[in-house]
Write an enzyme that holds these catalytic residues in place. Structure first.
Site, PDB file in Angstrom:
ATOM      1  N   CYS A 170       0.879  -1.179   0.000  1.00 44.18           N
ATOM      2  CA  CYS A 170       0.000   0.000   0.000  1.00 44.18           C
ATOM      3  C   CYS A 170       0.912   1.225   0.000  1.00 44.18           C
ATOM      4  O   CYS A 170       2.097   1.119   0.216  1.00 44.18           O
ATOM      5  CB  CYS A 170      -0.870   0.033   1.253  1.00 44.18           C
ATOM      6  SG  CYS A 170      -1.856  -1.416   1.454  1.00 44.18           S
ATOM      7  N   ARG A 206       1.803   1.226  -5.958  1.00 40.85           N
ATOM      8  CA  ARG A 206       1.914   0.322  -4.799  1.00 40.85           C
ATOM      9  C   ARG A 206       0.569  -0.323  -4.454  1.00 40.85           C
ATOM     10  O   ARG A 206       0.487  -1.166  -3.582  1.00 40.85           O
ATOM     11  CB  ARG A 206       2.446   1.083  -3.582  1.00 40.85           C
ATOM     12  CG  ARG A 206       3.844   1.634  -3.746  1.00 40.85           C
ATOM     13  CD  ARG A 206       4.263   2.405  -2.525  1.00 40.85           C
ATOM     14  NE  ARG A 206       4.296   1.536  -1.357  1.00 40.85           N
ATOM     15  CZ  ARG A 206       5.349   0.779  -1.045  1.00 40.85           C
ATOM     16  NH1 ARG A 206       6.393   0.791  -1.832  1.00 40.85           N
ATOM     17  NH2 ARG A 206       5.337   0.019   0.009  1.00 40.85           N
ATOM     18  N   TRP A 258      -3.699  -1.784  -1.437  1.00 40.17           N
ATOM     19  CA  TRP A 258      -3.725  -3.074  -2.133  1.00 40.17           C
ATOM     20  C   TRP A 258      -4.313  -4.040  -1.118  1.00 40.17           C
ATOM     21  O   TRP A 258      -3.728  -4.298  -0.073  1.00 40.17           O
ATOM     22  CB  TRP A 258      -2.312  -3.512  -2.532  1.00 40.17           C
ATOM     23  CG  TRP A 258      -2.320  -4.728  -3.425  1.00 40.17           C
ATOM     24  CD1 TRP A 258      -2.526  -4.779  -4.781  1.00 40.17           C
ATOM     25  CD2 TRP A 258      -2.154  -6.088  -3.019  1.00 40.17           C
ATOM     26  NE1 TRP A 258      -2.471  -6.063  -5.228  1.00 40.17           N
ATOM     27  CE2 TRP A 258      -2.249  -6.898  -4.170  1.00 40.17           C
ATOM     28  CE3 TRP A 258      -1.927  -6.705  -1.798  1.00 40.17           C
ATOM     29  CZ2 TRP A 258      -2.119  -8.282  -4.150  1.00 40.17           C
ATOM     30  CZ3 TRP A 258      -1.782  -8.090  -1.769  1.00 40.17           C
ATOM     31  CH2 TRP A 258      -1.891  -8.852  -2.937  1.00 40.17           C
ATOM     32  N   ASN A 290       0.299   0.171   6.366  1.00 43.38           N
ATOM     33  CA  ASN A 290       0.723  -0.726   5.291  1.00 43.38           C
ATOM     34  C   ASN A 290       1.387  -1.917   5.965  1.00 43.38           C
ATOM     35  O   ASN A 290       2.279  -1.753   6.789  1.00 43.38           O
ATOM     36  CB  ASN A 290       1.721  -0.023   4.364  1.00 43.38           C
ATOM     37  CG  ASN A 290       2.302  -0.992   3.324  1.00 43.38           C
ATOM     38  OD1 ASN A 290       1.666  -1.987   2.992  1.00 43.38           O
ATOM     39  ND2 ASN A 290       3.499  -0.702   2.852  1.00 43.38           N
ATOM     40  N   GLY A 291       0.914  -3.116   5.655  1.00 47.18           N
ATOM     41  CA  GLY A 291       1.508  -4.321   6.247  1.00 47.18           C
ATOM     42  C   GLY A 291       0.410  -5.280   6.664  1.00 47.18           C
ATOM     43  O   GLY A 291      -0.731  -5.152   6.240  1.00 47.18           O
ATOM     44  N   GLU A 351      10.529 -15.832 -17.990  1.00 48.11           N
ATOM     45  CA  GLU A 351      10.317 -14.383 -17.802  1.00 48.11           C
ATOM     46  C   GLU A 351       9.372 -13.833 -18.871  1.00 48.11           C
ATOM     47  O   GLU A 351       8.477 -13.034 -18.579  1.00 48.11           O
ATOM     48  CB  GLU A 351      11.664 -13.671 -17.826  1.00 48.11           C
ATOM     49  CG  GLU A 351      11.606 -12.173 -17.819  1.00 48.11           C
ATOM     50  CD  GLU A 351      10.856 -11.591 -16.620  1.00 48.11           C
ATOM     51  OE1 GLU A 351      10.582 -12.331 -15.656  1.00 48.11           O
ATOM     52  OE2 GLU A 351      10.499 -10.395 -16.678  1.00 48.11           O
ATOM     53  N   LYS A 362       5.796 -11.900 -18.059  1.00 49.69           N
ATOM     54  CA  LYS A 362       5.447 -10.559 -18.551  1.00 49.69           C
ATOM     55  C   LYS A 362       4.104 -10.558 -19.260  1.00 49.69           C
ATOM     56  O   LYS A 362       3.259  -9.691 -19.054  1.00 49.69           O
ATOM     57  CB  LYS A 362       6.518 -10.056 -19.525  1.00 49.69           C
ATOM     58  CG  LYS A 362       7.753  -9.482 -18.873  1.00 49.69           C
ATOM     59  CD  LYS A 362       7.427  -8.241 -18.135  1.00 49.69           C
ATOM     60  CE  LYS A 362       8.189  -8.029 -16.844  1.00 49.69           C
ATOM     61  NZ  LYS A 362       8.338  -9.092 -15.907  1.00 49.69           N
ATOM     62  N   GLU A 418       1.248 -11.038 -16.749  1.00 49.39           N
ATOM     63  CA  GLU A 418       0.929  -9.989 -15.772  1.00 49.39           C
ATOM     64  C   GLU A 418       0.422  -8.706 -16.417  1.00 49.39           C
ATOM     65  O   GLU A 418      -0.280  -7.934 -15.769  1.00 49.39           O
ATOM     66  CB  GLU A 418       2.096  -9.709 -14.846  1.00 49.39           C
ATOM     67  CG  GLU A 418       3.339  -9.148 -15.456  1.00 49.39           C
ATOM     68  CD  GLU A 418       4.401  -8.822 -14.392  1.00 49.39           C
ATOM     69  OE1 GLU A 418       4.059  -8.402 -13.279  1.00 49.39           O
ATOM     70  OE2 GLU A 418       5.585  -9.001 -14.705  1.00 49.39           O
ATOM     71  N   HIS A 423       6.987 -34.039 -23.240  1.00 44.50           N
ATOM     72  CA  HIS A 423       6.627 -34.775 -22.018  1.00 44.50           C
ATOM     73  C   HIS A 423       5.294 -34.291 -21.456  1.00 44.50           C
ATOM     74  O   HIS A 423       5.096 -34.265 -20.247  1.00 44.50           O
ATOM     75  CB  HIS A 423       7.746 -34.617 -20.984  1.00 44.50           C
ATOM     76  CG  HIS A 423       9.053 -35.171 -21.460  1.00 44.50           C
ATOM     77  ND1 HIS A 423       9.318 -36.521 -21.579  1.00 44.50           N
ATOM     78  CD2 HIS A 423      10.153 -34.550 -21.938  1.00 44.50           C
ATOM     79  CE1 HIS A 423      10.528 -36.712 -22.059  1.00 44.50           C
ATOM     80  NE2 HIS A 423      11.066 -35.528 -22.285  1.00 44.50           N
ATOM     81  N   LYS A 475       3.459  -3.195  -7.164  1.00 48.47           N
ATOM     82  CA  LYS A 475       4.875  -3.154  -7.526  1.00 48.47           C
ATOM     83  C   LYS A 475       5.746  -3.810  -6.472  1.00 48.47           C
ATOM     84  O   LYS A 475       6.755  -4.412  -6.763  1.00 48.47           O
ATOM     85  CB  LYS A 475       5.326  -1.694  -7.716  1.00 48.47           C
ATOM     86  CG  LYS A 475       6.768  -1.554  -8.149  1.00 48.47           C
ATOM     87  CD  LYS A 475       7.024  -2.186  -9.495  1.00 48.47           C
ATOM     88  CE  LYS A 475       8.452  -2.057  -9.946  1.00 48.47           C
ATOM     89  NZ  LYS A 475       8.719  -2.863 -11.175  1.00 48.47           N
TER      90      LYS A 475
HETATM   91  C1  AGP Z   1       7.676  -8.719 -12.104  1.00 44.75           C
HETATM   92  O1  AGP Z   1       7.265  -8.055 -13.270  1.00 44.75           O
HETATM   93  C2  AGP Z   1       6.639  -8.643 -11.023  1.00 44.75           C
HETATM   94  N1  AGP Z   1       6.328  -7.293 -10.702  1.00 44.75           N
HETATM   95  C3  AGP Z   1       7.006  -9.481  -9.810  1.00 44.75           C
HETATM   96  O2  AGP Z   1       7.152 -10.831 -10.193  1.00 44.75           O
HETATM   97  C4  AGP Z   1       8.303  -9.046  -9.100  1.00 44.75           C
HETATM   98  O3  AGP Z   1       9.421  -9.400  -9.864  1.00 44.75           O
HETATM   99  C5  AGP Z   1       8.364  -9.768  -7.748  1.00 44.75           C
HETATM  100  O4  AGP Z   1       7.247  -9.361  -6.975  1.00 44.75           O
HETATM  101  C6  AGP Z   1       9.660  -9.479  -6.977  1.00 44.75           C
HETATM  102  O5  AGP Z   1       9.741  -8.117  -6.705  1.00 44.75           O
HETATM  103  P1  AGP Z   1      11.134  -7.558  -6.119  1.00 44.75           P
HETATM  104  O6  AGP Z   1      12.167  -7.717  -7.178  1.00 44.75           O
HETATM  105  O7  AGP Z   1      10.864  -6.119  -5.791  1.00 44.75           O
HETATM  106  O8  AGP Z   1      11.470  -8.369  -4.892  1.00 44.75           O
END
Ligand code: AGP
Length: 594
Positions: free
Chosen positions: A2, A27, A71, A97-98, A468, A472, A475, A491, A589
Site C-alpha cells: 500500500c 503500490r 492493495w 501498510n503491512g 520471464e 510478462k 501480468e 513430455h 509493484k
Molecule cells: C515482475 O514483473 C513482477 N512485478 C514481480 O514478479 C516481481 O518481480 C516480484 O514481486 C519481486 O519483486 P522484487 O524484485 O521487488 O522483490
C-alpha cells in the site's frame, strides 16, 4: 503493498497528500482515502477505486493530514475497508501498510470492551487499540499499542488536537521527507520529490514524532536516535513518464542507459563487494517473480564464467525448506528491497549460517539491513509494476560478480574476462538496435492478442528467459502463458498445442541450437504458429511463421537481448488489448505481504 503519505507544514495538506498518493499508486490502487486535521476535528474522505475518485475540492484546507492508497489483503476493496480509519470518538485517524498477524485476538478483546468497527480489515484494530491506551498523550498511547502488535507495519496517524504526525515502521517501508517549515512521510521517495530531496529512512522498530519544524525518532529500545539525512540523486522527472504513454515503455527504453549506469566504474574494478572475504564454493540464488528469473539466468552465468555450482530457490519456498548442513553463498534479488518473502528468506539464510548478498535497486531498502553485502543495480526508479530494466540490470550485476569470482578463483583468464567486459560495453548499443525495431516487433503481436494460451520455450541460459517472457505476458496482457524448457514439450505440453496455440521459441546459436531447431520443427509439425526470437539463421526463416533476429552477441549475453524483445512483445500485446499496463489488475509493484 500500500502507499502512505503524511504531511505537516504550511501548505494545503490535502493537496500535498493527494498528489503524493498519485505518485505511489503503483503500490496499490484498490481504494484510497485522506484524513486532514480540521479545527478540533478530523475530516475524512475515502473511497473504493483509484485516487482520482477522491474529490480534492471537498477537502478543507488545513496543514496536517495523512493519506493512503490500498492493495487489499484483509477485506475486499470497498469504501468501508479503505484507509484511513478513525477511533470510536473520531479523535484519531490512522493509515497502515503491512499485515497484523494477531489482529483477530486484539479485535475480539476490543469488541468485548465495546469498540465499534466499521471494516473487516486487520489495520483498523490499531486505531482502536490506541484509543484504548490513550490518556492524553498520543505518542505514549502509540508506543504502548505497538507492544501488542505482531506483524509488519508502516503506520501514520494524526490526532484532532495536534498538527504532529506519529509514524512507525516494522518490515514495511517508511521514509521521512525533510522540508523547511514542513515535513513529510511516505512509503516511498517518489511521493516526496515535488517538495524535498532530503530524506531520513526509518529502520524497523523506529517510532517518530514529526511536526513542521522537528523530527524526533525513537528506536526499538525507546531511545532517542538520529537517522542520517540522505540526498536523493534522482528527480521527479526520472519517476515521471517523460512523454511515454506508460512507465513500462519508458523503462524498457531506459535499458541502454540502465546497463551503462550499472557497469559504470565497475569494469575496471568491481569494488562494491570483496568476494575474497568469503569462501565461495557454491552459490544459491533466492528471489521472487522476475527477480527469481534473474537468479535462474545467474546460475548459467556463474557455472560458465566462475565454474561454481549454483541452485535457485523461490523465496516463499526456501523459507520453509528443511535446513541442510551446506551453507552456500546466498545472493538475493529484490528490485524493491521490500518483498517480505525475500527479506524473510535472507533472515533464514543467515540463520542457517550462509553469507548473504542482496542485489537491489532501492537505496537503504529493508533488505539491505538483512544481509552481509549489498550491490545496487543503478537502474533508476522503476514505477511500472512489470519489472523490465531492473531485471536487465540484475543480470548485469551477475555478469560482473561472475567475472570477478572467475578471475579470483583462477578459472577465468584475464583475456577472456576482458572479452566479456568488452561485450558488456557493447550491450547498450545492441539493446538500442532492438528498440529501434519496435514496429517490427509490434507486428509480431498481432496474432498473439487473440490467443488464449501461449507457450514460451528455450534451452539452457534462455530457458529462464522463456519463464520471464511468459510472466510478462501474463501480468500485463492477462493471457495465460507458460514457459518451458524446449525439451520438455514432448513430455506433456504437446497435448495442448493446436493451430490456435502460438509458441514463442528462443533459439540462439549455443551448443543447444540444433536441438532447438528440432523442437521448432516438432512444433510446426503440429500446425501451431511458431515465432522465433534468437540468432539469424536460414533454417529458422523456413520453419518459423514469424521471427525476430537479435544483434549478434556471445551466447552467454543473449538473455538480455532476447528478453528485451519479449518485453516489447508483452507490452504491445497488452496495448492491443487495452490493458492497464502500468497497474495490472490484482498486482502491486512491491509485495510487502507474505
Ligand atoms: C515482475 O514483473 C513482477 N512485478 C514481480 O514478479 C516481481 O518481480 C516480484 O514481486 C519481486 O519483486 P522484487 O524484485 O521487488 O522483490
Amino acid at each position: 503493498m500500500c502507499g502512505i503519505v503524511g504531511y505537516t507544514g504550511h501548505k494545503d495538506a490535502g493537496k500535498v497528500i493527494i498528489s503524493g498518493l498519485k505518485r505511489l499508486e503503483y503500490r496499490g490502487y484498490d481504494s484510497a482515502g485522506i484524513a486532514v486535521k480540521n479545527e478540533g476535528s478530523i475530516y475524512l474522505q475515502k473511497k473504493k477505486g483509484r485516487i482520482d475518485q477522491l474529490d480534492e475540492t471537498e477537502v478543507p484546507k488545513y496543514d496536517a493530514g495523512i493519506g493512503h492508497t490500498r492493495w487489499a489483503t484483509h477485506g475486499k476493496p470497498s469504501d468501508e475497508n479503505a484507509h484511513p480509519f478513525l477511533d470510536c470518538d473520531e479523535n484519531i485517524a490512522l493509515v497502515h501498510n503491512g499485515i497484523i498477524d494477531n489482529f483477530n485476538s486484539i479485535k475480539d478483546e476490543l469488541l468485548d470492551k465495546g469498540h465499534e468497527f466499521t471494516s473487516e480489515t486487520d489495520s483498523e484494530v490499531i486505531v482502536h487499540l490506541i484509543e484504548e491506551n490513550y490518556h492524553g498523550d498520543i505518542l505514549e498511547a502509540f508506543k504502548k499499542t505497538i507492544e501488542f502488535i505482531e506483524g509488519s507495519y508502516a503506520v501514520a496517524l494524526i490526532h484532532k488536537d495536534s498538527n504532529e504526525l506519529i509514524v512507525a515502521r516494522n518490515e514495511s517501508p517508511l521514509v521521512i521527507g525533510v522540508g523547511s517549515g514542513e515535513n513529510f512521510v511516505a512509503s516511498d521517495v517518489p511521493a516526496l520529490l515535488d517538495h524535498t530531496k532530503d530524506v531520513k529512512y526509518l529502520l524497523d522498530g523506529d517510532i517518530a514524532r514529526v511536526t513542521r519544524n522537528e523530527i524526533e525518532i525513537w528506536d526499538e529500545k525507546d531511545e532517542l536516535v538520529e537517522r542520517e539525512t540522505k540526498r536523493i540523486d534522482w528527480d521527479v522527472e526520472d519517476a515521471e513518464k517523460s512523454g511515454y504513454e506508460h512507465y513500462m515503455l519508458k523503462e524498457i527504453f531506459e535499458q541502454p542507459k540502465a546497463i551503462h549506469e550499472s557497469i559504470l566504474g565497475r569494469l575496471t574494478s568491481f569494488d562494491d563487494v570483496d568476494l575474497l572475504k568469503y569462501d565461495i564454493d557454491s552459490v544459491q540464488f533466492i528471489a521472487c517473480g522476475t527477480s527469481s528469473h534473474a537468479g535462474y539466468v545467474g546460475r548459467y552465468i556463474f557455472e560458465n564464467l566462475a565454474e561454481i555450482p549454483c541452485t535457485v530457490e523461490v523465496s516463499s519456498e526456501y523459507r520453509y525448506t528443511s535446513p541442510s548442513d551446506s551453507t552456500p553463498f546466498t545472493i538475493l534479488f529484490s528490485q524493491s528491497g521490500e518483498t517480505l518473502d525475500t527479506i524473510a528468506a535472507a533472515r533464514e539464510a543467515r540463520k542457517r549460517g550462509c553469507n548473504t548478498l542482496a542485489v537491489t535497486n532501492v537505496m537503504d531498502s529493508s533488505i539491505t539491513r538483512e544481509v552481509d553485502e549489498v550491490v545496487y543495480t543503478q537502474a533508476g526508479p522503476e514505477i511500472g509494476v512489470a519489472a523490465t530494466k531492473t531485471f536487465t540490470t540484475q543480470v548485469i550485476i551477475l555478469y560482473l560478480l561472475a567475472i570477478e569470482l572467475g578471475l579470483k578463483k583462477g578459472v577465468l583468464s584475464r583475456d577472456k574476462a576482458e572479452e566479456y567486459k568488452d561485450e558488456l560495453r557493447r550491450l547498450p548499443r545492441k539493446v538500442e538496435r532492438i528498440l529501434d525495431d519496435m514496429d517490427k516487433i509490434k507486428d509480431i503481436t498481432e496474432r498473439l492478442s487473440e490467443s488464449r494460451d501461449i507457450f514460451f520455450v528455450g534451452r539452457n541460459i534462455n530457458y529462464p528467459v522463456a519463464l520471464e517472457g511468459a510472466l510478462k505476458l501474463k501480468e500485463i496482457a492477462y493471457i495465460h502463458a507458460a514457459g518451458y524448457p524446449a525439451g520438455e514439450l514432448k513430455h506433456g505440453p504437446f497435448a495442448l498445442l493446436t493451430e490456435d496455440t502460438p509458441v514463442i521459441a528462443l533459439a540462439v546459436k549455443d551448443h543447444t541450437f540444433q536441438k532447438m531447431l528440432g523442437n521448432i520443427g516438432e512444433i510446426a509439425a503440429r500446425n501451431s504458429p511458431v515465432i522465433v526470437v534468437g540468432d539469424e539463421d536460414r533454417e529458422i526463416k523456413k520453419l518459423a511463421d514469424d521471427f525476430y533476429f537479435i544483434p549478434e552477441t556471445t551466447p552467454i549475453f543473449s538473455p538480455l537481448l532476447v528478453n528485451v524483445v519479449l518485453q516489447l512483445i508483452a507490452y504491445y500485446t497488452a496495448y492491443r488489448l487495452d490493458r492497464d499496463i502500468d497497474k495490472p489488475r490484482n498486482l502491486a509493484k512491491s509485495v510487502t505481504v507474505e
